[in-house]
Design an enzyme around this catalytic site. Structure first.
Site, PDB file in Angstrom:
ATOM      1  N   CYS A 159       5.874  -1.207 -11.829  1.00  0.00           N
ATOM      2  CA  CYS A 159       5.764  -0.082 -10.898  1.00  0.00           C
ATOM      3  C   CYS A 159       7.089   0.679 -10.873  1.00  0.00           C
ATOM      4  O   CYS A 159       8.161   0.067 -10.767  1.00  0.00           O
ATOM      5  CB  CYS A 159       5.420  -0.598  -9.504  1.00  0.00           C
ATOM      6  SG  CYS A 159       5.481   0.632  -8.208  1.00  0.00           S
ATOM      7  N   CYS A 163      -8.887   0.132  -8.763  1.00  0.00           N
ATOM      8  CA  CYS A 163      -8.778   0.720 -10.090  1.00  0.00           C
ATOM      9  C   CYS A 163      -7.752   1.850 -10.062  1.00  0.00           C
ATOM     10  O   CYS A 163      -7.819   2.737  -9.210  1.00  0.00           O
ATOM     11  CB  CYS A 163     -10.139   1.255 -10.541  1.00  0.00           C
ATOM     12  SG  CYS A 163     -10.085   2.068 -12.164  1.00  0.00           S
ATOM     13  N   HIS A 169      -0.569  -2.803   4.490  1.00  0.00           N
ATOM     14  CA  HIS A 169       0.253  -3.418   3.436  1.00  0.00           C
ATOM     15  C   HIS A 169      -0.579  -4.082   2.349  1.00  0.00           C
ATOM     16  O   HIS A 169      -0.062  -4.842   1.539  1.00  0.00           O
ATOM     17  CB  HIS A 169       1.223  -4.422   4.066  1.00  0.00           C
ATOM     18  CG  HIS A 169       2.169  -3.775   5.030  1.00  0.00           C
ATOM     19  ND1 HIS A 169       2.776  -4.449   6.071  1.00  0.00           N
ATOM     20  CD2 HIS A 169       2.597  -2.496   5.120  1.00  0.00           C
ATOM     21  CE1 HIS A 169       3.540  -3.612   6.745  1.00  0.00           C
ATOM     22  NE2 HIS A 169       3.444  -2.428   6.194  1.00  0.00           N
ATOM     23  N   ASN A 222      -1.091  -7.230   7.935  1.00  0.00           N
ATOM     24  CA  ASN A 222      -1.257  -8.488   7.220  1.00  0.00           C
ATOM     25  C   ASN A 222      -1.928  -8.301   5.864  1.00  0.00           C
ATOM     26  O   ASN A 222      -2.760  -7.417   5.686  1.00  0.00           O
ATOM     27  CB  ASN A 222      -2.066  -9.465   8.062  1.00  0.00           C
ATOM     28  CG  ASN A 222      -1.372  -9.797   9.373  1.00  0.00           C
ATOM     29  OD1 ASN A 222      -0.164  -9.592   9.511  1.00  0.00           O
ATOM     30  ND2 ASN A 222      -2.118 -10.291  10.338  1.00  0.00           N
TER      31      ASN A 222
END
Length: 395
Positions: free
Chosen positions: A248, A222, A214, A195
């Site tokens: 990403c 950082c 997750h 979760n």
């Protein structure tokens, strides 16, 4: 396992129900959701409710499944081709609820497993947070169920989906609090969670006692020094422009929150910790989870369908024989592991179908002295006030 849109008082929707449609709240039942036919058609076997939902006795549902698969030539149930398609589609969403009698019996067995365990851990999924108001992924009203229905049968078929809940308004459920209490009692050693809602940490669980595979919507890290910061607000919803966005390379989503690290002489860009599709799990978090799972002689699995790899493999990483406990509303690929027995024939684990809160209330009755349990449950409202103090806007 999303909170169902079906009624709270039940009536079997099988038109040939041998029990005359009577289905008590404490009786075993199954709830399903099919699709609404695009054109009017006469449906005889099932009295489908709004949005093609239905509820059945276990036996009535099994009768319909056999008839839909044509495996029982003596079955008198007549199904049209449309109803066969509806029943087979509904099977994908089926949510099972054991009788209260069976839940109580299994709670006694589960409490014994936990009490005798040397290293019991918990593995949690979205199903423990549905009582807090957050939507689930699968089941009658699950996110993926709605997306599938919309894709295959049009927007009308997805209309019963759960509305989006603001994460900042969520509070720990009875199950969240029970797991934290078990950690305090030293009966539970660690929690592995799929979760991202932040409710485990909000309930009091220390970051060292949990691996959030997750990520956590209230935690940012950082990208330079890897320091982590727990916030009172969802970090993706309160972004700033101090650090520029950076897509990403794996998921093509910007993880940066716009803030900079507060560590002296660092000032690296902060990122959310959420694992999106295409992202790899964080190696330190996964390794921590594996280390704990490999020590576990009992695993209390709550609210997960155990379909996501590699997280699902963690529930059977410990030494054999596995003492696996699973509670959720849907069938999983690991159910058979729960039913394995010792040489004396006693079941090693436990499999319970239903709501996690209902089971954990029965389990806690068998693990805590009544006076202590009553006091702990009575103070839940005051704990809710404390949780609210830890949730707020960005400062």
């Amino acid at each position: 396992m999303a909170a169902s849109s079906l009624q709270t008082s039940f009536k079997c929707n099988y038109s040939l129900c041998p029990k005359k449609f009577i289905l008590s709240e404490n009786e075993a039942r199954v709830q399903v959701r099919a699709f609404e036919p695009k054109s009017p058609v006469k449906l005889l076997a099932v009295n489908w409710q709004e949005n093609a939902t239905a509820v059945f006795h276990y036996d009535c549902w099994e009768t319909l499944l056999r008839a839909a698969k044509h495996t029982d030539s003596h079955d008198q149930t007549y199904l049209s081709l449309t109803e066969i398609e509806m029943i087979l589609e509904a099977k994908k969403t089926a949510e099972y609820f054991d009788s209260l009698e069976r839940v109580q019996a299994q709670a006694l067995h589960i409490a014994e497993i936990i009490r005798k365990s040397q290293y019991c851990i918990a593995f949690t999924g979205a199903g423990i947070s549905t009582a807090a108001g957050i939507g689930d992924f699968r089941g009658v009203d699950g996110k993926w169920t709605n997306l599938d229905k919309q894709k295959l049968y049009g927007a009308k078929s997805a209309k019963s989906g759960s509305s989006r809940t603001n994460l900042i308004d969520l509070r720990p459920t009875y199950t969240h609090e029970a797991l934290f209490k078990l950690l305090e009692m030293k009966l539970l050693k660690f929690i592995i969670s799929q979760n991202t809602d932040g409710l485990h940490l909000l309930s009091g669980v220390h970051p060292d006692q949990i691996a959030e595979l997750h990520g956590n919507s209230f935690v940012e890290k950082c990208e330079k020094c890897h320091s982590r910061f727990q916030r009172t607000f969802p970090v993706r919803m309160h972004q700033t422009g101090v650090c520029p966005p950076k897509p990403c390379p794996k998921c093509n989503i910007n993880h940066r929150t716009g803030r900079k690290c507060s560590k002296p002489e660092c000032e690296g860009c902060l990122m959310n910790t959420i694992i999106n599709f295409g992202d790899h799990l964080e190696t330190p978090v996964l390794n921590k989870a594996k280390k704990e799972a490999e020590q576990a002689d009992a695993v209390l699995t709550l609210g997960s369908t155990l379909m996501v790899f590699p997280a699902n493999e963690l529930v059977t990483c410990g030494p054999e024989p596995h003492r696996l406990i699973i509670c959720n509303r849907q069938i999983t690929a690991y159910d058979e592991e729960c039913y394995k027995t010792r040489k004396d024939g006693k079941q090693l684990g436990s499999r319970v179908f239903g709501n996690c809160d209902n089971l954990m209330k029965e389990v806690m009755k068998r693990l805590m002295p009544k006076a202590e349990l009553d006091q702990w449950e009575a103070s839940r409202s005051s704990r809710m006030k404390e949780y609210s103090k830890k949730r707020g806007p960005e400062i």
